[in-house]
Design an enzyme around this catalytic site. Structure first.
Site, PDB file in Angstrom:
ATOM      1  N   ILE A 155       3.641  -9.979 -13.109  1.00  0.00           N
ATOM      2  CA  ILE A 155       3.315 -11.180 -12.321  1.00  0.00           C
ATOM      3  C   ILE A 155       2.156 -11.960 -12.949  1.00  0.00           C
ATOM      4  O   ILE A 155       2.228 -13.180 -13.124  1.00  0.00           O
ATOM      5  CB  ILE A 155       2.995 -10.797 -10.857  1.00  0.00           C
ATOM      6  CG1 ILE A 155       4.235 -10.182 -10.200  1.00  0.00           C
ATOM      7  CG2 ILE A 155       2.513 -12.008 -10.071  1.00  0.00           C
ATOM      8  CD1 ILE A 155       3.991  -9.552  -8.833  1.00  0.00           C
ATOM      9  N   THR A 232      -2.550 -12.559  -4.120  1.00  0.00           N
ATOM     10  CA  THR A 232      -1.162 -12.261  -3.733  1.00  0.00           C
ATOM     11  C   THR A 232      -0.843 -10.809  -4.077  1.00  0.00           C
ATOM     12  O   THR A 232       0.326 -10.439  -4.138  1.00  0.00           O
ATOM     13  CB  THR A 232      -0.150 -13.176  -4.464  1.00  0.00           C
ATOM     14  OG1 THR A 232      -0.267 -12.951  -5.872  1.00  0.00           O
ATOM     15  CG2 THR A 232      -0.372 -14.646  -4.170  1.00  0.00           C
ATOM     16  N   SER A 233      -1.881  -9.978  -4.325  1.00  0.00           N
ATOM     17  CA  SER A 233      -1.595  -8.590  -4.746  1.00  0.00           C
ATOM     18  C   SER A 233      -1.514  -7.675  -3.518  1.00  0.00           C
ATOM     19  O   SER A 233      -0.414  -7.484  -2.967  1.00  0.00           O
ATOM     20  CB  SER A 233      -2.608  -8.110  -5.777  1.00  0.00           C
ATOM     21  OG  SER A 233      -3.909  -8.096  -5.262  1.00  0.00           O
ATOM     22  N   ARG A 234      -2.630  -7.138  -3.098  1.00  0.00           N
ATOM     23  CA  ARG A 234      -2.677  -6.359  -1.855  1.00  0.00           C
ATOM     24  C   ARG A 234      -3.988  -6.710  -1.151  1.00  0.00           C
ATOM     25  O   ARG A 234      -5.008  -6.911  -1.811  1.00  0.00           O
ATOM     26  CB  ARG A 234      -2.632  -4.853  -2.128  1.00  0.00           C
ATOM     27  CG  ARG A 234      -1.264  -4.328  -2.550  1.00  0.00           C
ATOM     28  CD  ARG A 234      -0.238  -4.328  -1.407  1.00  0.00           C
ATOM     29  NE  ARG A 234       1.047  -3.800  -1.816  1.00  0.00           N
ATOM     30  CZ  ARG A 234       2.082  -4.529  -2.250  1.00  0.00           C
ATOM     31  NH1 ARG A 234       1.986  -5.850  -2.320  1.00  0.00           N
ATOM     32  NH2 ARG A 234       3.218  -3.949  -2.598  1.00  0.00           N
ATOM     33  N   ASP A 258      -1.936 -14.343   0.348  1.00  0.00           N
ATOM     34  CA  ASP A 258      -0.575 -14.012   0.798  1.00  0.00           C
ATOM     35  C   ASP A 258      -0.569 -12.593   1.371  1.00  0.00           C
ATOM     36  O   ASP A 258       0.471 -12.131   1.844  1.00  0.00           O
ATOM     37  CB  ASP A 258       0.413 -14.120  -0.378  1.00  0.00           C
ATOM     38  CG  ASP A 258       1.862 -13.966   0.061  1.00  0.00           C
ATOM     39  OD1 ASP A 258       2.245 -14.609   1.061  1.00  0.00           O
ATOM     40  OD2 ASP A 258       2.615 -13.192  -0.571  1.00  0.00           O
ATOM     41  N   GLU A 263      -2.785  -6.442   7.414  1.00  0.00           N
ATOM     42  CA  GLU A 263      -1.575  -7.242   7.657  1.00  0.00           C
ATOM     43  C   GLU A 263      -0.483  -6.488   8.400  1.00  0.00           C
ATOM     44  O   GLU A 263       0.379  -7.098   9.031  1.00  0.00           O
ATOM     45  CB  GLU A 263      -1.017  -7.801   6.348  1.00  0.00           C
ATOM     46  CG  GLU A 263      -0.406  -6.752   5.421  1.00  0.00           C
ATOM     47  CD  GLU A 263       0.218  -7.377   4.172  1.00  0.00           C
ATOM     48  OE1 GLU A 263      -0.440  -8.181   3.504  1.00  0.00           O
ATOM     49  OE2 GLU A 263       1.391  -7.046   3.885  1.00  0.00           O
ATOM     50  N   HIS A 295       2.656 -12.774   3.449  1.00  0.00           N
ATOM     51  CA  HIS A 295       3.310 -11.889   2.467  1.00  0.00           C
ATOM     52  C   HIS A 295       4.731 -12.386   2.145  1.00  0.00           C
ATOM     53  O   HIS A 295       5.713 -11.669   2.351  1.00  0.00           O
ATOM     54  CB  HIS A 295       3.345 -10.441   2.978  1.00  0.00           C
ATOM     55  CG  HIS A 295       3.359  -9.451   1.847  1.00  0.00           C
ATOM     56  ND1 HIS A 295       2.609  -8.306   1.844  1.00  0.00           N
ATOM     57  CD2 HIS A 295       4.040  -9.436   0.663  1.00  0.00           C
ATOM     58  CE1 HIS A 295       2.819  -7.633   0.732  1.00  0.00           C
ATOM     59  NE2 HIS A 295       3.683  -8.306  -0.010  1.00  0.00           N
ATOM     60  N   GLN A 296       4.795 -13.601   1.629  1.00  0.00           N
ATOM     61  CA  GLN A 296       6.099 -14.187   1.319  1.00  0.00           C
ATOM     62  C   GLN A 296       6.274 -14.438  -0.170  1.00  0.00           C
ATOM     63  O   GLN A 296       7.260 -15.064  -0.587  1.00  0.00           O
ATOM     64  CB  GLN A 296       6.301 -15.486   2.108  1.00  0.00           C
ATOM     65  CG  GLN A 296       5.403 -16.646   1.657  1.00  0.00           C
ATOM     66  CD  GLN A 296       5.723 -17.940   2.384  1.00  0.00           C
ATOM     67  OE1 GLN A 296       5.304 -18.140   3.515  1.00  0.00           O
ATOM     68  NE2 GLN A 296       6.452 -18.844   1.741  1.00  0.00           N
ATOM     69  N   PHE A 298       7.265 -12.618  -2.518  1.00  0.00           N
ATOM     70  CA  PHE A 298       8.507 -12.039  -3.072  1.00  0.00           C
ATOM     71  C   PHE A 298       9.754 -12.774  -2.580  1.00  0.00           C
ATOM     72  O   PHE A 298      10.851 -12.488  -3.053  1.00  0.00           O
ATOM     73  CB  PHE A 298       8.631 -10.568  -2.632  1.00  0.00           C
ATOM     74  CG  PHE A 298       8.921 -10.425  -1.156  1.00  0.00           C
ATOM     75  CD1 PHE A 298       7.926 -10.557  -0.219  1.00  0.00           C
ATOM     76  CD2 PHE A 298      10.216 -10.201  -0.709  1.00  0.00           C
ATOM     77  CE1 PHE A 298       8.196 -10.468   1.151  1.00  0.00           C
ATOM     78  CE2 PHE A 298      10.507 -10.105   0.649  1.00  0.00           C
ATOM     79  CZ  PHE A 298       9.487 -10.240   1.585  1.00  0.00           C
TER      80      PHE A 298
HETATM   81  P1  NAD Z   1       2.601  -4.561 -12.937  1.00  0.00           P
HETATM   82  O1  NAD Z   1       2.523  -3.082 -12.827  1.00  0.00           O
HETATM   83  O2  NAD Z   1       3.610  -5.178 -13.857  1.00  0.00           O
HETATM   84  O3  NAD Z   1       1.163  -5.129 -13.367  1.00  0.00           O
HETATM   85  C1  NAD Z   1      -0.051  -4.693 -12.824  1.00  0.00           C
HETATM   86  C2  NAD Z   1      -1.106  -4.862 -13.921  1.00  0.00           C
HETATM   87  O4  NAD Z   1      -2.382  -4.588 -13.344  1.00  0.00           O
HETATM   88  C3  NAD Z   1      -0.907  -3.881 -15.097  1.00  0.00           C
HETATM   89  O5  NAD Z   1      -0.898  -4.595 -16.327  1.00  0.00           O
HETATM   90  C4  NAD Z   1      -2.109  -2.960 -14.979  1.00  0.00           C
HETATM   91  O6  NAD Z   1      -2.568  -2.487 -16.249  1.00  0.00           O
HETATM   92  C5  NAD Z   1      -3.124  -3.884 -14.322  1.00  0.00           C
HETATM   93  N1  NAD Z   1      -4.257  -3.203 -13.723  1.00  0.00           N
HETATM   94  C6  NAD Z   1      -4.317  -1.960 -13.179  1.00  0.00           C
HETATM   95  N2  NAD Z   1      -5.572  -1.689 -12.776  1.00  0.00           N
HETATM   96  C7  NAD Z   1      -6.313  -2.784 -13.046  1.00  0.00           C
HETATM   97  C8  NAD Z   1      -7.677  -3.115 -12.875  1.00  0.00           C
HETATM   98  N3  NAD Z   1      -8.546  -2.244 -12.331  1.00  0.00           N
HETATM   99  N4  NAD Z   1      -8.109  -4.336 -13.283  1.00  0.00           N
HETATM  100  C9  NAD Z   1      -7.249  -5.201 -13.856  1.00  0.00           C
HETATM  101  N5  NAD Z   1      -5.946  -4.944 -14.056  1.00  0.00           N
HETATM  102  C10 NAD Z   1      -5.483  -3.758 -13.653  1.00  0.00           C
HETATM  103  O7  NAD Z   1       2.776  -5.091 -11.459  1.00  0.00           O
HETATM  104  P2  NAD Z   1       3.298  -6.535 -10.986  1.00  0.00           P
HETATM  105  O8  NAD Z   1       4.767  -6.505 -10.813  1.00  0.00           O
HETATM  106  O9  NAD Z   1       2.705  -7.590 -11.870  1.00  0.00           O
HETATM  107  O10 NAD Z   1       2.658  -6.602  -9.520  1.00  0.00           O
HETATM  108  C11 NAD Z   1       1.258  -6.652  -9.338  1.00  0.00           C
HETATM  109  C12 NAD Z   1       0.932  -6.423  -7.879  1.00  0.00           C
HETATM  110  O11 NAD Z   1       1.405  -7.538  -7.117  1.00  0.00           O
HETATM  111  C13 NAD Z   1       1.681  -5.212  -7.250  1.00  0.00           C
HETATM  112  O12 NAD Z   1       0.981  -4.009  -7.470  1.00  0.00           O
HETATM  113  C14 NAD Z   1       1.728  -5.576  -5.802  1.00  0.00           C
HETATM  114  O13 NAD Z   1       0.546  -5.073  -5.175  1.00  0.00           O
HETATM  115  C15 NAD Z   1       1.646  -7.112  -5.795  1.00  0.00           C
HETATM  116  N6  NAD Z   1       2.903  -7.731  -5.334  1.00  0.00           N
HETATM  117  C16 NAD Z   1       2.847  -8.627  -4.318  1.00  0.00           C
HETATM  118  C17 NAD Z   1       3.997  -9.256  -3.857  1.00  0.00           C
HETATM  119  C18 NAD Z   1       3.968 -10.294  -2.765  1.00  0.00           C
HETATM  120  O14 NAD Z   1       5.022 -10.610  -2.187  1.00  0.00           O
HETATM  121  N7  NAD Z   1       2.825 -10.889  -2.453  1.00  0.00           N
HETATM  122  C19 NAD Z   1       5.233  -8.921  -4.435  1.00  0.00           C
HETATM  123  C20 NAD Z   1       5.257  -7.996  -5.495  1.00  0.00           C
HETATM  124  C21 NAD Z   1       4.090  -7.419  -5.936  1.00  0.00           C
END
Ligand code: NAD
Length: 335
Positions: A155, A232-234, A258, A263, A295-296, A298
């Site tokens: 992402i 948009t992560s967690r 998001d 939540e 949380h939309q 995705f």
């Molecule tokens: P991914 O595993 O492809 O990428 C995560 C990246 O974060 C990796 O490159 C990893 O090395 C890096 N990372 C780990 N620890 C770190 C730190 N301390 N500092 C900096 N970088 C660090 O995952 P992704 O598919 O890109 O998804 C990322 C996050 O997005 C997921 O873990 C999830 O929490 C969130 N997400 C949210 C939604 C949404 O609908 N809002 C949907 C999907 C995923």
């Protein structure tokens, strides 16, 4: 195979039923969340499917194991809601969707940035009320601004590519830098320096013990006055109370969320007839420079199709070989 599918809405049922047409697993759809109180509903199923706000702690997993459940097929990428050690101990395999349209989330993150920058949420209401003044709606050119990306996985890398198209300067932090992004001019910095350098800081790392409250009062102090923060992560990657303090002081310029730490009590449900009792969330809603979506990120057709297909592929693989296709386990993470 009989599968109890928790936390489903109409769209989950549609996409999963379509992906299951040729396969004929017995999918039992439930709207309720999975936790220790609802785990018993999986009786008779060999697998369960769960989503982001289901609670797969040791207690829930123990109940599932007693019922003979051998697989949890997550319909998401993140697995912070699962006690992986307990799952391993209990012999429950965990499958997830490692990648599905990273652009879905990346484009949503950028939508939050643009909407906040140009105050689209306020302009929308103003124009509908016949107020065509521009006071308070001034934005900035994205071109030439520095965007800091925390986590350049699927992402984060997609966000970087979009923002490069806008002419932003991109800096990032990640324990595993992406060589292809470096070749495009993305510079990697330690997190504190990234926070200092960014006009826009956008979070795309998983929630882990290391990233819990990564953006706290100290990080916020380091950020440029007036900077924008997007998450948009967690939810728990940021300390929400610290965000409120930084918004009140005016130091944090704008905030797009998001996801939210608490939540699971709010998102994916219609609470429009109820009083929001979460005072922290309610306070966030009062700021004009805060934009929250439930949380939309995705939520695109393309992403839902891949989520359904991968979830069923994990179930197929477990039925055939005893292991999901895309497995995550405590021992894999330790390796
Ligand atoms: P991914 O595993 O492809 O990428 C995560 C990246 O974060 C990796 O490159 C990893 O090395 C890096 N990372 C780990 N620890 C770190 C730190 N301390 N500092 C900096 N970088 C660090 O995952 P992704 O598919 O890109 O998804 C990322 C996050 O997005 C997921 O873990 C999830 O929490 C969130 N997400 C949210 C939604 C949404 O609908 N809002 C949907 C999907 C995923």
């Amino acid at each position: 195979m009989e599968v109890c599918v928790y936390s489903t809405r109409a769209w989950d049922r549609n996409f999963l039923a379509t992906a299951n047409r040729e396969r004929q697993h017995a999918l039992r759809f439930l709207e309720t969340r999975l936790d220790a109180q609802t785990a018993a509903l999986a009786a008779g199923a060999r697998a369960v499917s769960a989503f982001v706000n289901d609670r797969l702690d040791a207690q829930t997993l123990a109940i599932l194991a007693d019922l003979g459940v051998g697989l949890v097929a997550l319909r998401c990428t993140g697995f912070n809601q699962v006690d992986l050690e307990a799952a391993g101990r209990l012999g429950i395999r965990i499958g997830r969707v490692p990648a599905y349209s990273p652009e879905a989330v990346a484009e949503h993150a950028v939508a939050l940035m643009l909407a906040l920058n140009r105050h689209i949420h306020r302009a929308f209401n103003r124009v509908r009320e016949g107020n065509f003044t521009l006071d308070g709606l001034m934005g900035f050119d994205m071109k030439g601004r520095t965007a800091g990306i925390v986590g350049t996985g699927a992402i984060g890398a997609a966000v970087a590519r979009i923002l490069l198209g806008f002419g932003c300067r991109i800096v990032a932090t990640d324990p595993h830098p992406d060589k292809a992004l470096e070749a495009l001019g993305v510079g990697y910095l330690p997190f504190p320096e990234l926070a200092e350098a960014s006009d826009i800081l956008t979070l795309h790392c998983p929630l882990t013990p290391e990233t819990h409250h990564l953006v706290d009062a100290r990080t916020l102090e380091r950020m440029k006055p007036g900077a924008m923060l997007i998450n948009t992560s967690r939810g728990a990657v940021v300390d929400t109370r610290a965000l409120i303090a930084a918004l009140k002081s005016g130091h944090l310029g704008s905030l797009g969320l998001d996801v939210y730490e608490e939540e699971s009590h709010l998102f994916f449900r219609d609470l429009s007839d109820e009083v929001i009792t979460d005072d922290v969330f309610a306070r966030l809603l009062t700021f004009p420079n805060v934009l929250i979506t439930g949380h939309q990120g995705f939520f695109t057709r393309e992403a839902l199709a891949v989520i359904a297909e991968t979830t069923l592929a994990n179930i197929d693989s477990f039925a055939a070989s005893g292991a999901p296709l895309h497995e995550v386990s405590a021992s894999m993470l330790a390796a």
